[in-house]
Design a protein around this motif. Sequence first.
Motif, short mmCIF file in Angstrom:
data_model
loop_
_atom_site.label_atom_id
_atom_site.label_comp_id
_atom_site.label_asym_id
_atom_site.label_seq_id
_atom_site.Cartn_x
_atom_site.Cartn_y
_atom_site.Cartn_z
N HIS B 28 0.82 -1.21 0.00
CA HIS B 28 0.00 0.00 0.00
C HIS B 28 0.85 1.26 0.00
N ARG B 144 -1.25 1.24 -5.45
CA ARG B 144 -1.98 1.72 -4.27
C ARG B 144 -3.47 1.47 -4.42
N VAL B 145 -3.99 1.84 -5.60
CA VAL B 145 -5.43 1.68 -5.81
C VAL B 145 -5.82 0.20 -5.80
N LEU B 148 -5.72 -1.06 -2.18
CA LEU B 148 -6.86 -0.59 -1.38
C LEU B 148 -8.13 -1.35 -1.75
N ARG B 149 -8.28 -1.64 -3.05
CA ARG B 149 -9.49 -2.33 -3.51
C ARG B 149 -9.45 -3.81 -3.16
N LEU B 154 -11.64 -2.09 0.25
CA LEU B 154 -12.45 -0.86 0.22
C LEU B 154 -13.24 -0.80 -1.09
N THR B 156 -14.72 1.28 -4.40
CA THR B 156 -14.08 2.34 -5.19
C THR B 156 -14.56 3.71 -4.72
N ILE B 159 -12.36 4.54 -1.89
CA ILE B 159 -11.00 4.82 -2.37
C ILE B 159 -10.92 6.24 -2.93
N GLU B 162 -10.69 8.54 -0.08
CA GLU B 162 -9.37 8.52 0.57
C GLU B 162 -8.32 9.23 -0.29
N VAL B 163 -8.37 8.94 -1.57
CA VAL B 163 -7.28 9.32 -2.46
C VAL B 163 -7.55 10.66 -3.12
N CYS B 170 -10.50 5.87 -11.03
CA CYS B 170 -10.23 4.71 -10.20
C CYS B 170 -10.49 3.41 -10.98
#
Lengths: 68, 195
Positions: B28, B144-145, B148-149, B154, B156, B159, B162-163, B170
């Motif tokens: 991550h 990273r994406v 996270l997924r 998480l 989208t 995400i 967050e991002v 995404c």
Amino acid sequence: MLMCKEATRLMSLKRDRPLTFQERLSLRLHLAMCGACRNCDRQFELLHRVGRHYAPPAEGEARDDEER
Amino acid sequence: MTTNSPDDDRHRRLAAVRPRLVAFALMHLRDAAQAEDAVQEALVAAIEKQDAFAGRSGYETWVFGILKYKILDALRAQKRHGKWQPLEDEDEDDAIDRQFQRNGRWQESARPSSWGEPEATFENERFWQVFDACMIHLPDNLARVFSLRELMGLSTDDICHEVGIKENNCWVMLHRARLRLRACIERGWLEDSTC
């Protein structure tokens, strides 16, 4: 007619949001005819399950996407 | 307290799971020092709060749960420092274009093959070595994406929140990350296992 590259976009997308009826239909049709894309779909599914083996989700931390 | 052996047992288990925690954090955060820090904080929290561990889930799973919060904290700090870049060019990606012909069909050399039964794949240690290596080769923003997924689980929507990127961006990143990963794993793993 859906081509493989676009089919992989829908294969990816269906793991992140529900597909529309049209999207679902064209993907199903393509998968029915294309073995390479069926393999790709299974590979994406495997990548989708990787997290549960890497770091098992805690109780109550339900993954929302099982049925998509 | 007449014995501290349950504590000893937990410390042993923490030491045993530590490498997995570090690898997970690294996927991550993409920064070895930050990954170490996040794991350190999670371990300290786990030891300090171990009375809060109710034993409903496995101890390691509980520690991973703590680490996930530490990783999200660290990601927010990265975001504040401007480390997060949206995908500028949504149309171009050479690594993916190489997998397809102009007309959108697979290149002969890139056609996906069968990886066999998922459970057998997951039990294969070589698969995890290749997976880790392929994750490291992924560009930072895609990794990273994807983490996270698929590792953090998480949505989208979360995400994006967050991002600070658009959801469509995404989805494009996840598509690329998956295609790059599948190609990388297939090259590294299948070809190797046929030797």
